[in-house]
Design a protein around this motif. Structure first.
Motif, PDB file in Angstrom:
ATOM      1  N   PRO A   1       1.841  -0.685  -1.452  1.00 13.85           N
ATOM      2  CA  PRO A   1       3.066   0.250  -1.383  1.00 13.85           C
ATOM      3  C   PRO A   1       3.288   0.663  -2.723  1.00 13.85           C
ATOM      4  O   PRO A   1       4.016   1.626  -2.764  1.00 13.85           O
ATOM      5  N   PHE A   2       2.855   0.212  -3.691  1.00 15.20           N
ATOM      6  CA  PHE A   2       3.507   0.413  -5.184  1.00 15.20           C
ATOM      7  C   PHE A   2       2.564   1.404  -5.886  1.00 15.20           C
ATOM      8  O   PHE A   2       2.684   1.711  -6.781  1.00 15.20           O
ATOM      9  N   VAL A   3       1.301   1.577  -5.039  1.00 12.78           N
ATOM     10  CA  VAL A   3       0.554   2.725  -5.683  1.00 12.78           C
ATOM     11  C   VAL A   3       0.234   3.599  -4.503  1.00 12.78           C
ATOM     12  O   VAL A   3      -0.705   3.520  -3.770  1.00 12.78           O
ATOM     13  N   PRO A   4       1.019   4.847  -4.742  1.00 10.15           N
ATOM     14  CA  PRO A   4       1.102   5.671  -3.638  1.00 10.15           C
ATOM     15  C   PRO A   4       0.073   6.799  -3.625  1.00 10.15           C
ATOM     16  O   PRO A   4       0.455   7.926  -3.692  1.00 10.15           O
ATOM     17  N   TYR A   5      -1.354   6.578  -3.736  1.00 12.32           N
ATOM     18  CA  TYR A   5      -2.372   7.225  -3.746  1.00 12.32           C
ATOM     19  C   TYR A   5      -3.300   7.065  -2.667  1.00 12.32           C
ATOM     20  O   TYR A   5      -3.659   6.000  -2.437  1.00 12.32           O
ATOM     21  N   SER A   6      -3.889   8.037  -2.162  1.00 13.26           N
ATOM     22  CA  SER A   6      -4.674   7.986  -1.082  1.00 13.26           C
ATOM     23  C   SER A   6      -5.661   9.117  -1.077  1.00 13.26           C
ATOM     24  O   SER A   6      -5.327  10.253  -1.738  1.00 13.26           O
ATOM     25  N   ASP A   7      -7.002   8.907  -0.400  1.00 12.60           N
ATOM     26  CA  ASP A   7      -7.690  10.068  -0.155  1.00 12.60           C
ATOM     27  C   ASP A   7      -8.020  10.206   1.318  1.00 12.60           C
ATOM     28  O   ASP A   7      -8.948  11.071   1.592  1.00 12.60           O
ATOM     29  N   VAL A   8      -7.366   9.417   2.458  1.00 11.69           N
ATOM     30  CA  VAL A   8      -7.575   9.583   3.802  1.00 11.69           C
ATOM     31  C   VAL A   8      -6.266   9.347   4.442  1.00 11.69           C
ATOM     32  O   VAL A   8      -5.319   8.653   3.659  1.00 11.69           O
ATOM     33  N   ASN A   9      -6.215  10.005   5.502  1.00 10.26           N
ATOM     34  CA  ASN A   9      -4.963   9.961   6.262  1.00 10.26           C
ATOM     35  C   ASN A   9      -5.329   9.631   7.652  1.00 10.26           C
ATOM     36  O   ASN A   9      -6.336  10.252   8.273  1.00 10.26           O
ATOM     37  N   LEU A  10      -4.720   9.054   8.414  1.00  7.58           N
ATOM     38  CA  LEU A  10      -5.010   8.635   9.829  1.00  7.58           C
ATOM     39  C   LEU A  10      -4.674   9.625  10.720  1.00  7.58           C
ATOM     40  O   LEU A  10      -5.091   9.308  11.764  1.00  7.58           O
ATOM     41  N   HIS A  11      -4.006  10.682  10.262  1.00  8.24           N
ATOM     42  CA  HIS A  11      -4.188  11.950  11.079  1.00  8.24           C
ATOM     43  C   HIS A  11      -5.655  12.456  11.504  1.00  8.24           C
ATOM     44  O   HIS A  11      -5.877  13.154  12.259  1.00  8.24           O
ATOM     45  N   ASN A  12      -6.496  12.184  10.419  1.00  7.57           N
ATOM     46  CA  ASN A  12      -7.807  12.794  10.274  1.00  7.57           C
ATOM     47  C   ASN A  12      -8.603  11.772  10.221  1.00  7.57           C
ATOM     48  O   ASN A  12     -10.105  12.060  10.432  1.00  7.57           O
ATOM     49  N   ALA A  13      -8.601  10.530  10.396  1.00  3.56           N
ATOM     50  CA  ALA A  13      -9.749   9.478  10.545  1.00  3.56           C
ATOM     51  C   ALA A  13      -8.925   8.266  11.329  1.00  3.56           C
ATOM     52  O   ALA A  13      -7.877   8.074  11.159  1.00  3.56           O
ATOM     53  N   THR A  14      -9.814   7.380  11.663  1.00  3.93           N
ATOM     54  CA  THR A  14      -9.519   6.089  12.334  1.00  3.93           C
ATOM     55  C   THR A  14      -9.330   5.312  11.146  1.00  3.93           C
ATOM     56  O   THR A  14      -9.630   5.305  10.127  1.00  3.93           O
ATOM     57  N   LEU A  15      -8.529   4.027  11.509  1.00  4.72           N
ATOM     58  CA  LEU A  15      -8.366   3.149  10.528  1.00  4.72           C
ATOM     59  C   LEU A  15      -9.598   2.456   9.938  1.00  4.72           C
ATOM     60  O   LEU A  15      -9.810   2.313   8.725  1.00  4.72           O
TER      61      LEU A  15
ATOM     62  N   LYS B   1      -8.847  -5.255   1.318  1.00  9.23           N
ATOM     63  CA  LYS B   1      -9.385  -6.204   0.910  1.00  9.23           C
ATOM     64  C   LYS B   1      -8.193  -7.344   1.283  1.00  9.23           C
ATOM     65  O   LYS B   1      -7.662  -7.910   0.282  1.00  9.23           O
ATOM     66  N   GLY B   2      -7.996  -7.493   2.498  1.00  5.60           N
ATOM     67  CA  GLY B   2      -6.816  -8.318   2.854  1.00  5.60           C
ATOM     68  C   GLY B   2      -5.642  -7.497   3.403  1.00  5.60           C
ATOM     69  O   GLY B   2      -5.199  -7.739   4.347  1.00  5.60           O
ATOM     70  N   PHE B   3      -5.352  -6.150   2.801  1.00  6.85           N
ATOM     71  CA  PHE B   3      -4.444  -5.464   3.405  1.00  6.85           C
ATOM     72  C   PHE B   3      -4.355  -4.182   2.684  1.00  6.85           C
ATOM     73  O   PHE B   3      -4.823  -4.085   1.473  1.00  6.85           O
ATOM     74  N   VAL B   4      -3.887  -3.307   3.402  1.00 10.81           N
ATOM     75  CA  VAL B   4      -3.652  -1.778   2.922  1.00 10.81           C
ATOM     76  C   VAL B   4      -2.198  -1.483   3.194  1.00 10.81           C
ATOM     77  O   VAL B   4      -1.564  -2.017   4.126  1.00 10.81           O
ATOM     78  N   HIS B   5      -1.980  -0.227   2.757  1.00 11.49           N
ATOM     79  CA  HIS B   5      -0.312   0.279   2.993  1.00 11.49           C
ATOM     80  C   HIS B   5      -0.535   1.779   3.752  1.00 11.49           C
ATOM     81  O   HIS B   5      -1.386   2.367   3.276  1.00 11.49           O
ATOM     82  N   VAL B   6      -0.053   1.877   4.843  1.00  9.70           N
ATOM     83  CA  VAL B   6      -0.010   3.147   5.682  1.00  9.70           C
ATOM     84  C   VAL B   6       1.557   3.705   5.455  1.00  9.70           C
ATOM     85  O   VAL B   6       2.336   3.208   5.613  1.00  9.70           O
ATOM     86  N   SER B   7       1.519   5.085   4.667  1.00  9.90           N
ATOM     87  CA  SER B   7       2.871   5.644   4.368  1.00  9.90           C
ATOM     88  C   SER B   7       3.322   6.103   5.591  1.00  9.90           C
ATOM     89  O   SER B   7       2.525   6.137   6.666  1.00  9.90           O
ATOM     90  N   SER B   8       4.625   6.562   5.563  1.00 11.11           N
ATOM     91  CA  SER B   8       5.155   7.203   6.820  1.00 11.11           C
ATOM     92  C   SER B   8       4.380   8.454   7.285  1.00 11.11           C
ATOM     93  O   SER B   8       4.357   9.052   8.374  1.00 11.11           O
ATOM     94  N   GLU B   9       3.720   9.145   6.298  1.00 16.49           N
ATOM     95  CA  GLU B   9       2.972  10.511   6.380  1.00 16.49           C
ATOM     96  C   GLU B   9       1.446  10.100   7.153  1.00 16.49           C
ATOM     97  O   GLU B   9       0.849  10.907   7.453  1.00 16.49           O
ATOM     98  N   GLY B  10       1.105   8.973   6.967  1.00 17.43           N
ATOM     99  CA  GLY B  10      -0.230   8.412   7.536  1.00 17.43           C
ATOM    100  C   GLY B  10      -1.033   8.178   6.518  1.00 17.43           C
ATOM    101  O   GLY B  10      -2.313   7.998   7.041  1.00 17.43           O
ATOM    102  N   ASP B  11      -0.761   8.266   5.271  1.00 16.88           N
ATOM    103  CA  ASP B  11      -1.738   8.275   4.034  1.00 16.88           C
ATOM    104  C   ASP B  11      -2.087   6.443   3.867  1.00 16.88           C
ATOM    105  O   ASP B  11      -1.082   5.916   4.043  1.00 16.88           O
ATOM    106  N   VAL B  12      -3.358   6.371   3.661  1.00 16.70           N
ATOM    107  CA  VAL B  12      -3.789   4.901   3.619  1.00 16.70           C
ATOM    108  C   VAL B  12      -4.075   4.813   2.046  1.00 16.70           C
ATOM    109  O   VAL B  12      -4.991   5.032   1.437  1.00 16.70           O
ATOM    110  N   GLU B  13      -3.066   3.796   1.760  1.00 17.53           N
ATOM    111  CA  GLU B  13      -2.941   3.439   0.340  1.00 17.53           C
ATOM    112  C   GLU B  13      -3.311   2.023  -0.008  1.00 17.53           C
ATOM    113  O   GLU B  13      -3.282   1.207   0.692  1.00 17.53           O
ATOM    114  N   PRO B  14      -3.802   1.983  -1.358  1.00 21.12           N
ATOM    115  CA  PRO B  14      -4.308   0.486  -1.610  1.00 21.12           C
ATOM    116  C   PRO B  14      -3.069  -0.464  -1.587  1.00 21.12           C
ATOM    117  O   PRO B  14      -3.352  -1.728  -1.228  1.00 21.12           O
TER     118      PRO B  14
END
Length: 85
Positions: free
Chosen positions: A22-36, A7-20
């Motif tokens: 940069p300070f909340v490093p949790y994800s359920d999806v990775n850009l290696h397996n899904a489009t943005l 909702k305005g921005f997300v963070h993409v880790s160096s591994e491709g995890d899409v996180e809410p």
């Protein structure tokens, strides 16, 4: 709350995890397996966006960090398949 979780921005880790953010490093999806576009519709990010009214910054701190246990429980929920793999 700021504009995280897609909702305005997300963070993409160096591994491709899409996180809410940069300070909340949790994800359920990775850009290696899904489009943005698909990643932004993940159950995890949707749950955070839908709980916007329950998330309030406290003393300048991150609202998601203040609810760390809740955010971790969302991230540890079973992952839905994303994209074509």
């Amino acid at each position: 709350m700021g504009a995280s979780a897609g909702k305005g921005f997300v963070h993409v880790s160096s591994e491709g995890d899409v996180e809410p953010c940069p300070f909340v490093p949790y994800s359920d999806v990775n850009l290696h397996n899904a489009t943005l576009k698909e990643a932004l519709q993940s159950k995890f990010l949707k749950a955070i966006r839908e709980s916007h009214s329950d998330l309030h910054e406290t003393g300048g701190g991150c609202a998601l960090w203040a609810k760390k246990v809740w955010v971790q429980s969302l991230a540890n929920a079973p992952k839905a398949p994303q994209g074509d793999g």
